[in-house]
Design an enzyme around this catalytic site. Structure first.
Site, mmCIF file in Angstrom:
data_model
loop_
_atom_site.group_PDB
_atom_site.id
_atom_site.type_symbol
_atom_site.label_atom_id
_atom_site.label_comp_id
_atom_site.label_asym_id
_atom_site.label_seq_id
_atom_site.Cartn_x
_atom_site.Cartn_y
_atom_site.Cartn_z
ATOM 1 N N HIS A 97 12.711 -15.401 1.782
ATOM 2 C CA HIS A 97 11.954 -15.721 3.006
ATOM 3 C C HIS A 97 12.866 -15.986 4.175
ATOM 4 O O HIS A 97 12.573 -15.619 5.304
ATOM 5 C CB HIS A 97 11.076 -16.939 2.788
ATOM 6 C CG HIS A 97 10.297 -16.848 1.541
ATOM 7 N ND1 HIS A 97 9.738 -17.913 0.934
ATOM 8 C CD2 HIS A 97 10.010 -15.776 0.780
ATOM 9 C CE1 HIS A 97 9.126 -17.526 -0.148
ATOM 10 N NE2 HIS A 97 9.292 -16.239 -0.274
ATOM 11 N N ARG A 143 2.161 -7.559 7.824
ATOM 12 C CA ARG A 143 2.298 -7.883 6.398
ATOM 13 C C ARG A 143 1.719 -9.276 6.165
ATOM 14 O O ARG A 143 2.435 -10.275 6.302
ATOM 15 C CB ARG A 143 3.767 -7.856 6.005
ATOM 16 C CG ARG A 143 4.427 -6.478 6.039
ATOM 17 C CD ARG A 143 5.902 -6.593 5.632
ATOM 18 N NE ARG A 143 6.492 -5.338 5.252
ATOM 19 C CZ ARG A 143 7.364 -4.654 6.000
ATOM 20 N NH1 ARG A 143 7.753 -5.119 7.163
ATOM 21 N NH2 ARG A 143 7.881 -3.519 5.564
ATOM 22 N N ARG A 173 -2.541 -5.483 6.787
ATOM 23 C CA ARG A 173 -2.471 -5.014 5.403
ATOM 24 C C ARG A 173 -2.880 -6.174 4.504
ATOM 25 O O ARG A 173 -2.393 -7.295 4.691
ATOM 26 C CB ARG A 173 -1.038 -4.589 5.085
ATOM 27 C CG ARG A 173 -0.858 -4.236 3.627
ATOM 28 C CD ARG A 173 0.489 -3.626 3.362
ATOM 29 N NE ARG A 173 1.532 -4.636 3.283
ATOM 30 C CZ ARG A 173 2.820 -4.333 3.110
ATOM 31 N NH1 ARG A 173 3.202 -3.069 3.044
ATOM 32 N NH2 ARG A 173 3.721 -5.270 3.029
ATOM 33 N N GLU A 178 2.003 5.065 -0.779
ATOM 34 C CA GLU A 178 3.282 4.616 -1.337
ATOM 35 C C GLU A 178 3.490 5.132 -2.756
ATOM 36 O O GLU A 178 4.592 5.070 -3.282
ATOM 37 C CB GLU A 178 3.323 3.085 -1.369
ATOM 38 C CG GLU A 178 3.225 2.453 -0.005
ATOM 39 C CD GLU A 178 3.085 0.940 -0.058
ATOM 40 O OE1 GLU A 178 4.044 0.259 0.312
ATOM 41 O OE2 GLU A 178 2.008 0.460 -0.465
ATOM 42 N N ASP A 216 8.520 2.286 -0.431
ATOM 43 C CA ASP A 216 8.037 2.390 -1.809
ATOM 44 C C ASP A 216 7.923 3.840 -2.253
ATOM 45 O O ASP A 216 8.297 4.189 -3.370
ATOM 46 C CB ASP A 216 6.687 1.678 -1.951
ATOM 47 C CG ASP A 216 6.874 0.193 -2.222
ATOM 48 O OD1 ASP A 216 7.696 -0.136 -3.095
ATOM 49 O OD2 ASP A 216 6.233 -0.626 -1.548
ATOM 50 N N CYS A 225 5.256 3.640 8.425
ATOM 51 C CA CYS A 225 5.637 2.249 8.705
ATOM 52 C C CYS A 225 6.787 1.785 7.812
ATOM 53 O O CYS A 225 7.153 0.618 7.823
ATOM 54 C CB CYS A 225 4.442 1.316 8.563
ATOM 55 S SG CYS A 225 3.783 1.255 6.905
HETATM 56 C C1 PEP Z 1 6.879 0.457 2.473
HETATM 57 O O1 PEP Z 1 6.802 0.389 1.251
HETATM 58 O O2 PEP Z 1 7.454 1.394 3.076
HETATM 59 C C2 PEP Z 1 6.278 -0.593 3.315
HETATM 60 C C3 PEP Z 1 6.237 -0.484 4.628
HETATM 61 O O3 PEP Z 1 5.825 -1.707 2.692
HETATM 62 P P1 PEP Z 1 6.797 -2.888 2.208
HETATM 63 O O4 PEP Z 1 8.157 -2.600 2.738
HETATM 64 O O5 PEP Z 1 6.197 -4.147 2.719
HETATM 65 O O6 PEP Z 1 6.722 -2.748 0.719
HETATM 66 MG MG MG Z 2 5.498 -1.054 0.329
#
Ligand code: PEP
Ligand code: MG
Length: 753
Positions: free
Chosen positions: A367, A474, A510, A609, A633, A680
């Site tokens: 964090h 997020r 999200r 993802e 991901d 993203c």
């Molecule tokens: C991703 O997986 O690209 C994404 C934006 O989500 P996170 O990085 O929060 O897993």
């Molecule tokens: Mg992700």
């Protein structure tokens, strides 16, 4: 001197000497006299470390007085030098036959056969050497060595006081203190900074070394140990420690020391010999520090930092006022050093003066790293032994990009770093100037630029960067910062605040993406063996529908009368999307029965993802209002390559044939079916990768605030038609990476990267 009580007596006498008026040199002269008498030795000498790693004879009883301030030995030279170099005691019945014996005629020491010497230590650093010598060959006992080490604590206070050698000279004289040094860790957040070290948990200064009442001191020590053990148990039950993946290791180390009978026993003995509880803790940890530092097993050496930490904690319980540096006055530009810290603790510091953070622990998804990223502060994590090596006030350079810390950099390096920082500031100002200019390519293609956010500190960057909205909020970050699952009301307040700040700009929320590396302190059943592919994100939400319903309810309430955009993470098949959407519809119906206005408009999308979705795109396009490609991901699953494994960080490239083909397929399918699509993931935030995305046909990118400037500069210098042609001509090159080719393209066309 065999007994504990005689050790107490000599400490008392030394305390009386220390309390007397007069110069430090006078007191030192008396001290060596007292020690010689009490230890029945003909000689007692005290050597103090001076600049250039030289030990100077500062006081003696028994050697020739003219040798004082004249006899000098380098560290490593002679027996005294060896004691300083090894930081270990020496006891020799026949010193002159020792190979390291260095004869100094001015001292007249040839008539003394036996020698016992101990280092004068402070926080693991050698400040001098205390020696006694006897005329007749004598076997010093272990108790005598121990007693001399205890006495050396008193001298450490005198040596550290700055009265014998000035603090500036001492800083230069403590060996490692002088040399620049590099500590390697991992990048938790990029960037470059220079500043003075501040220890998040400052070391305490020991005000009194010799105890007035040994029994009372022993009681204080026991009480503090018990309190510390309780506090540690609590800490492990508590949120911040429970989420760190490394907590088992840490726990084990704490147990090793905190419950180590030897450690506790030695501290008890040191108190019984006449030291205050604080001095006893310092002495025993100094001794252990030296011993561990010489251990050949890396495991033991690594435990050094834990030992420091534990001793520090114990000192704080003794002092009764645990505090962090945030409460004290701090330098104008400082770098925070901590073993680890919570995100709220970081926010306690003045953002303008805090230039970087160095942690002994920490992982990219900790964090504190997330908060530091939002604040744009460079962070280096897993910097081994940082607390043992860095002193408060040391000058440091932190390179977040390289994951490295330079201690006490040379002037050349300071200058070069200063120039680089100035250049970056200049570049930032140029980026800031782009804020109100359109994100439009040279051939007139508009690209929508959105922000990735999750913390309140991110929100002002909407205005600062000129983003057209939040492409990815997020929500889990808000959950991770709390100690309890937030209620519907609390959640609604969070989402309302985000929407208020965004005004007319759209925000895509999200739903909870926990599991994987994002654990909630209050949900302990989600730690999986293979977490990235485990029970996470939408899988948890669908299995715990109450949680998802509460979140959606809060979002609907917050968006009353406004535009609500919701997306679901980690969708792997159509049925999951349908099920999640059904929960949203249920909540919308529920809301319709109340007096609160529904959202003015609702759009529902998903994160792409999981590769399995690539073969379900048409069906998906029929159902979803928008798709957001999570390349972090998606690429990890395409290449079966853990995104958090530092060893694999550079193994595969996002700019490679398979990834580009997949992305092209997505953008073409979305365009064919009329579904809005955004990227993203991290690819959208890296100018070269973002260039490729625009070349493939993506027209909306969402990224961290710090990337907005560089990516916009790239877009404004780009000719998309030429790029699309270039990508088309690449065909199916079976290269490991196409990065070089994209680079050449950008360089040849003067595209800003
Ligand atoms: C991703 O997986 O690209 C994404 C934006 O989500 P996170 O990085 O929060 O897993
Ligand atoms: Mg992700």
């Amino acid at each position: 001197m065999e007994t504990v009580s005689s050790s107490r007596l000599v400490l008392r006498r030394l305390r009386d000497v220390m309390a007397r008026q007069g110069s430090a040199q006078d007191r030192l002269n008396q001290i060596v006299r007292v020690i010689a008498a009490d230890m029945v030795a003909e000689v007692c000498s005290c050597y103090i470390m001076r600049a250039g790693e030289v030990l100077e004879l500062f006081a003696t009883e028994g050697l020739r007085p003219e040798a004082v301030h004249s006899t000098r030995l380098r560290v490593g030279e002679g027996l005294v030098g060896v004691i300083a170099a090894t930081a270990m005691p020496l006891a020799l019945a026949d010193a002159q036959s020792h190979p390291d014996f260095a004869y100094r005629p001015e001292t007249g020491e040839e008539i003394y056969h036996s020698l016992m010497g101990v280092p004068i230590l402070r926080s693991g650093r050698v400040l001098g050497v205390l020696v006694v010598q006897n005329r007749t060959p004598r076997d010093y006992t272990e108790d005598e060595v121990e007693a001399l080490q205890t006495i050396a604590m008193v001298l450490a206070e005198l040596a550290a006081s700055g009265e014998l050698v000035s603090p500036v000279e001492r800083e230069q004289s403590t060996g490692i203190g002088q040399m620049p040094m590099r500590l390697d860790g991992i990048r938790l957040n990029g960037g470059l900074a220079i500043g003075q070290a501040v220890l998040h948990e400052p070391r305490l200064v020991i005000r009194q070394v010799v105890a007035e009442d040994a029994n009372a001191e022993l009681e204080r020590l026991h009480r503090a140990v018990a309190e510390m053990q309780d506090a540690i148990d609590k800490l492990f039950a508590d949120s911040d420690m429970a989420v760190g993946g490394d907590h088992r290791d840490i726990l084990e180390t704490y147990r090793m020391f905190a419950e180590d009978r030897g450690w506790l026993h030695r501290m008890g003995e040191a108190v019984k010999s006449g030291l205050t509880a604080e001095a006893a803790v310092a002495k025993v940890s100094s001794d252990m520090h030296v011993r561990l530092n010489q251990a050949t097993e890396p495991y033991l050496r690594e435990r050094l930092a834990d030992l420091e930490d534990l001793a520090n904690r114990l000192q704080k319980h003794l002092a009764g006022n645990p505090f962090t540096a945030a409460a004290s006055s701090l330098p104008d530009e400082f770098i925070l050093i901590a073993r680890n810290m919570g995100p709220a603790e970081l926010l306690d510091y003045d953002r303008r003066r805090l230039k970087a953070v160095v942690l002994e622990e920490g992982s990219p998804n900790a964090h504190v790293a997330l908060v530091a990223r939002a604040l744009d502060i460079p962070v280096v994590g897993r910097a081994k032994n940082a607390l043992a090596r860095i002193e408060a006030g040391d000058l440091l350079v932190v390179s977040g990009d390289e994951g490295a810390v330079l201690l006490r950099p040379s002037e050349d390096v300071q200058l070069a770093v200063g120039n680089r920082i100035a250049a970056r500031v200049g570049q930032r100002q140029q980026y800031a100037a782009l804020r109100d200019l359109p994100a439009e390519t040279k051939d007139g293609v508009q690209v929508e630029m959105l922000l990735n956010a999750g913390l309140f500190v991110d929100l002002p960057t909407l205005d600062e960067t000129g983003a057209s909205g939040i492409g990815l909020f997020r929500t889990e970050l808000q959950f991770m910062l709390r100690h309890k699952f937030p209620t519907v009301m609390q959640q609604a307040a969070i989402y309302r605040r985000v929407l208020d700040q965004a005004g007319d700009r759209p925000v895509t929320f999200r739903t909870l993406d926990v599991g994987g590396d994002k654990l909630l302190p209050y949900m302990d059943d989600i730690a999986d063996e293979n977490p990235a592919m485990g029970w996470r994100a939408i899988r948890i939400s669908l299995d715990r529908p109450a949680m998802l319903r509460q979140q959606l309810r809060a979002l609907i309430r917050a968006a009353s009368g406004r535009h609500l955009k919701v997306m679901f993470p980690m969708i792997a098949d159509i049925a999951e999307f349908d099920a999640a959407r059904a929960v949203l519809d249920l909540e919308l119906e529920r809301q319709a029965q109340t007096t609160v206005d529904p959202p003015a408009k609702v759009e529902v999308g998903l994160m792409l993802e999981v590769p399995a979705l690539l073969w379900q795109l048409p069906a998906l396009a029929e159902r979803a209002d928008f798709i957001s490609v999570g390349t972090n991901d998606l690429v990890q699953f395409l290449y079966a390559c853990d995104r958090n494994n530092p060893r694999l960080a550079d193994r595969y490239d996002t700019l490679s044939t398979p990834v580009l083909r997949v992305l092209r397929q997505i953008v073409e399918s979305c365009s064919k079916h009329g579904v809005a699509v955004t990227v993203c993931g991290e690819m959208a935030a890296q100018p070269l990768d973002a260039m490729a995305l625009v070349g493939l046909g993506f027209r909306a990118l969402s990224m961290a605030p710090a990337s907005m400037g560089p990516v916009k500069a790239m877009i404004r210098s780009l000719d998309v038609a030429a790029l699309a042609e270039f990508i088309g001509a690449l065909g199916e090159v079976p290269a490991h990476s196409l990065r070089g080719k994209f680079h050449d393209f950008a360089r040849d066309r003067g595209i800003e990267l």
